[in-house]
Write an enzyme that holds these catalytic residues in place. Structure first.
Site, PDB file in Angstrom:
ATOM      1  N   ASP B  25       0.877  -1.167   0.000  1.00  9.19           N
ATOM      2  CA  ASP B  25       0.000   0.000   0.000  1.00  9.19           C
ATOM      3  C   ASP B  25       0.917   1.219   0.000  1.00  9.19           C
ATOM      4  O   ASP B  25       1.490   1.571   1.024  1.00  9.19           O
ATOM      5  CB  ASP B  25      -0.892  -0.032   1.248  1.00  9.19           C
ATOM      6  CG  ASP B  25      -1.721   1.248   1.409  1.00  9.19           C
ATOM      7  OD1 ASP B  25      -1.642   2.116   0.526  1.00  9.19           O
ATOM      8  OD2 ASP B  25      -2.440   1.356   2.421  1.00  9.19           O
ATOM      9  N   LYS B  82       3.324  11.123  -3.673  1.00  8.38           N
ATOM     10  CA  LYS B  82       2.304  10.439  -4.471  1.00  8.38           C
ATOM     11  C   LYS B  82       1.399  11.410  -5.231  1.00  8.38           C
ATOM     12  O   LYS B  82       0.920  11.118  -6.317  1.00  8.38           O
ATOM     13  CB  LYS B  82       1.464   9.587  -3.534  1.00  8.38           C
ATOM     14  CG  LYS B  82       0.438   8.707  -4.203  1.00  8.38           C
ATOM     15  CD  LYS B  82      -0.242   7.879  -3.140  1.00  8.38           C
ATOM     16  CE  LYS B  82      -1.329   6.992  -3.684  1.00  8.38           C
ATOM     17  NZ  LYS B  82      -1.939   6.234  -2.578  1.00  8.38           N
ATOM     18  N   GLU B 185      -7.040   0.921  -4.711  1.00 10.45           N
ATOM     19  CA  GLU B 185      -7.055   0.838  -3.246  1.00 10.45           C
ATOM     20  C   GLU B 185      -8.396   0.392  -2.675  1.00 10.45           C
ATOM     21  O   GLU B 185      -8.434  -0.523  -1.847  1.00 10.45           O
ATOM     22  CB  GLU B 185      -6.616   2.184  -2.655  1.00 10.45           C
ATOM     23  CG  GLU B 185      -5.116   2.380  -2.822  1.00 10.45           C
ATOM     24  CD  GLU B 185      -4.675   3.830  -2.813  1.00 10.45           C
ATOM     25  OE1 GLU B 185      -5.496   4.706  -2.491  1.00 10.45           O
ATOM     26  OE2 GLU B 185      -3.507   4.079  -3.140  1.00 10.45           O
ATOM     27  N   ASP B 207     -12.905   5.564   0.765  1.00  8.56           N
ATOM     28  CA  ASP B 207     -11.475   5.554   1.083  1.00  8.56           C
ATOM     29  C   ASP B 207     -10.915   6.971   1.054  1.00  8.56           C
ATOM     30  O   ASP B 207     -10.655   7.526  -0.011  1.00  8.56           O
ATOM     31  CB  ASP B 207     -10.757   4.652   0.066  1.00  8.56           C
ATOM     32  CG  ASP B 207      -9.252   4.587   0.291  1.00  8.56           C
ATOM     33  OD1 ASP B 207      -8.750   5.260   1.214  1.00  8.56           O
ATOM     34  OD2 ASP B 207      -8.577   3.849  -0.455  1.00  8.56           O
TER      35      ASP B 207
END
Lengths: 174, 621
Positions: B25, B82, B185, B207
């Site tokens: 992850d 990211k 994800e 999420d």
């Protein structure tokens, strides 16, 4: 490998009829993908992988076609070699009354401004669609394919306007 | 089931027999690695029992790189990298105002539009920074397993576009990891939740991570997980909540004070702390020292919630869009599984509850589910297990058609693998080529979508306009890799390409680019960009020339002369290597031929209406 010459109804082991058991199709779909999906063949030969991909694509196509009312209706007519709403001269065409109705609906939609009004309008179109689906089911059962074709054209227009409603709703939310 | 157990170091014994596979992850704020071992899935903790590795990469003065030191005050520490994956320098300037430190922004350094971070004595790209985090995770897994790890499933936000996905793959390659698959994800979270709780039915995954927000709806049944719809925002996450606090602190307490980038960093760190405390407590008091003076910061939860309400509202409206997309009503959703550390904020749960009712599931560790889901999928793709994931295309894929419009070939949320075709025809007599321009996105116009690839189907035999039928087929495999082929039916002329994003970094050049001298790499990218512009020029000129041939009478003499002289300029520029000039000339040609294109459309519409039948009229509705 799955037999790719099968028709979509045979893929799911069901009768060729307009009314279908969506739950059954879903269950079959999961079973079929579980068997043929390429991810089940990660350690297999290239040839097996290729076949798995072809099968899985075919299953997805069959599933997408049958679970969708309009696509299913068009598909049955295609099996009967009946063309609807295409340029070809032996195709079944929409009648003028339907076109008038469609134009009125579209005018109404274009004037709607708030979300609740759009929602009300969507409910109205949806009940028209429900009625159309019932009639379609009848005509298919009685093998009146020409009448089914006219109703399919009606369903095409209703589906299209429902899509436009959806887009308009999405825009309202943005 | 032992799904959510943390594995203590030293406890593992005989897991070297079967090559264990890892799931990663790779988060905006924190990253984790999990392993699958004979049906047992565990997140690997460090020697202190911590399983979250802060996604912070610090370039030390001695040339070493340290990953995960969240206490670092150094301006050579890169955080939240990211958010910049797959972004060009131009992209991020639009998205952020000024809050990314050490991004190199001098014009000279950025001709190639890549984001570079200045980390002391060198400059690094987002891909390299991300690769450092992946290396750290890989090392951790290898130490735990006493075995070499070279394959992994890595998770990405569902709404990451192709450029960001490709960059993530490139980063993995640099870290020596072969990516089995990039899994979304929320989907990974669903795999973990579904297996652990043996859940069946339709569930939504909400999420909210450190930098991105995703919502996906899945159907789960007997180990098969079908993604029904997905949506999200790659620029909405916990960082934005922190920023609201930072903004407030600066406005309220430090209005007239000149802040150094170190000061700003410290305020940002404090902001995160305040957010976390206020998820538990109603009020708090903090101290911060700026330029020798101490400030007392007071914050209450209600003030915080007032500041961030609009951010949470944004997630709710994305959620309702995904519901509309999935054709599901709220009451058809059996549960909403919360994933991502940011879902710990009470305001998120309150607003969700209000929107969808009391079906919120928060009894799993929101930090760990994604990594474990990745490990489950990694196992499925290597040794095989009882789960199957049927994913969908997150964004629509289409082709450019006349007038800069996009014709969608594969709609978003179509289950993969899939294949779809569309027939096109030539629009002028004797046309021998057809431009195939592949696009990704939900907008109608070409320039609003991401361009994925362009090629030209050549050698179509000259025929009357409309006689040649070209069938274009899009095929997406279960890895999400798109292949586009075009075939002319009467002759069987065929061409096929694998679509790799035509922006960002060329995949085969990546290592060379990053590891060799910057200059070579830059030349390389410039050459490629030039080649792309030349292709575009060629295509544009050809299509305008053919339009001129068939419809010249629609133009005045001046207009005609004007257009042909620009075409001549472009032809000359195509022989040289001035990309900018060529680019400007193409844009200019586009602009001056706009009215011409409109006239042509009107003309053909006019012809169309004259011979109108009911059926033709109907098609326009």
């Amino acid at each position: 490998m799955l037999d790719l010459t099968k028709d979509f109804f045979d893929v799911f082991n069901i009768e060729k009829s307009f009314s279908i058991d969506k739950n059954h199709i879903e269950k079959e779909y999961f079973l079929l993908q579980n068997k043929y999906h390429p991810d089940r063949f990660v350690n297999a030969s290239e040839e097996e992988k290729f076949e798995a991909a072809q099968s899985s694509i075919f299953i997805n196509k069959a599933y997408n076609t049958l679970k969708d009312d309009l696509k299913r209706s068009e598909y049955i007519l295609k099996i009967q070699s009946i063309m609807v709403n295409t340029e070809s001269s032996d195709s079944i065409k929409p009648c003028p009354i339907l076109l008038m109705e469609v134009m009125e609906d579209r005018d109404q939609l274009s004037e709607l401004k708030n979300f609740d009004d759009i929602q009300d309008f969507e409910n109205r179109i949806n009940s028209k669609k429900e009625k159309c689906l019932n009639e379609l089911d009848n005509e298919f059962n009685n093998e009146n394919y020409n009448d089914a074709a006219s109703l399919t054209i009606r369903l095409q227009f209703l589906t299209k306007i429902l899509e436009e409603i959806r887009l308009k709703k999405l825009k309202e939310l943005q | 089931m032992m799904l959510l157990d943390i594995h203590e170091p030293g406890e593992s014994s005989d897991n070297n027999d079967i090559g264990a596979t890892i799931g990663i992850d790779l988060g905006t704020t924190n990253s984790l690695v999990a392993i699958a071992n004979q049906g047992v899935y565990e997140v690997i903790a460090d020697e202190n029992g911590k399983f979250l590795i802060p996604s912070i990469v610090e370039y030390l003065k001695d040339g070493n790189v340290e990953v995960g030191n969240k206490f670092s005050d150094s301006t050579n520490a890169i955080r939240s990298v990211k958010r910049l994956m797959g972004k060009s320098f131009g992209d991020i300037k639009d998205l952020y105002d000024n809050d990314i430190h050490n991004v190199v922004d001098s014009k000279e350094d950025n001709e190639d539009n890549i984001v570079y971070f200045d980390v002391g004595d060198k400059k690094v790209t987002a891909i390299e920074v991300s690769a450092e985090i992946l290396k750290e995770l890989k090392n951790r897994a290898e130490a735990e397993l006493s075995n070499i790890v070279d394959k992994a499933v890595i998770t990405v936000p569902a709404y990451f576009d192709d450029a960001a996905r490709q960059s993530t793959k490139d980063a993995a390659k640099l870290a020596g990891i072969d990516v089995l698959r990039l899994v979304n994800e929320p989907t990974a979270a669903a795999l973990c939740y579904g297996l652990d709780k043996e859940a069946e039915g339709i569930y939504a995954i909400y999420d909210l991570g450190g930098g991105t927000f995703d919502v996906s709806i899945l159907k789960m049944e007997k180990g098969v997980f079908q993604v029904i719809a997905t949506g999200g925002d790659t620029f909405l996450g916990g960082d934005d909540f922190d920023n609201e606090i930072t903004k407030y602190i600066i406005e309220k307490y430090l209005n007239d004070i000149e802040l150094s980038s170190e000061d700003l960093l410290r305020i940002q760190k404090l902001s995160r702390e305040i957010k976390e405390i206020l998820s538990e407590d109603d009020t708090g008091e903090w101290k911060i020292n700026i330029s020798g003076e101490e400030y007392n910061i007071l914050f209450t939860r209600s003030l915080f919630e007032e500041k961030v309400a609009s951010l949470v509202d944004k997630t709710i409206s994305t959620f309702s869009r995904v519901l509309i997309d999935s054709d599901l009503k709220r009451d058809e959703i059996q549960g909403v599984v919360l994933v991502g550390g940011s879902t710990r904020m009470p305001i998120v749960r309150e607003k969700l509850n209000k929107f969808i009712g009391d079906i919120i599931i928060a009894d799993i560790n929101p930090d760990k589910v994604v990594a474990i889901g990745a490990a489950i999928q990694a196992e499925s793709l290597t040794q095989g297990n009882n789960t199957l994931l049927i994913d969908v295309t997150p964004l629509s894929l289409g082709l450019e058609t006349y007038g800069g419009l996009v014709e969608v070939i594969i709609h978003r949320n179509t289950p993969i693998p899939c294949s779809a075709s569309q027939k096109f025809t030539t629009f002028k007599d004797g046309q021998t080529g057809l431009k195939i321009h592949v696009l990704q996105g939900e907008r109608e116009m070409v320039d609003q979508c991401r361009s994925l690839a362009q090629f030209e189907l050549k050698n179509i035999p000259p025929m009357k306009a409309g006689a040649a039928i070209v069938e274009v087929t899009f095929t997406m495999d279960s890895d999400g890799l798109l292949t586009v082929s075009a075939r002319e039916e009467t002759t069987g002329t065929q061409q096929e390409i694998e679509v790799k994003p035509s922006y960002g970094l060329p995949a085969n050049k990546i290592e060379e680019m990053l590891l060799d001298s910057m200059n070579n790499a830059k030349d390389d990218i410039m050459r490629r960009l030039l080649a792309e512009v030349k292709v575009e020029a060629d295509i544009t000129v050809t299509s305008v020339e053919s339009a001129l041939e068939s419809d010249r009478e629609l133009l005045s003499y001046e207009e005609y002369e004007n257009i042909t002289s620009v075409i001549d300029d472009i032809k000359e520029l195509m022989l040289g290597d001035d990309r900018d000039k060529l680019d400007i000339a193409i844009k200019h040609l586009d602009k001056i031929t706009g009215p011409f294109a409109e006239k042509r459309v009107n003309k053909s519409l006019g012809e169309y209406l004259e011979g109108e039948s009911v059926n033709e009229f109907a098609k326009k509705l």
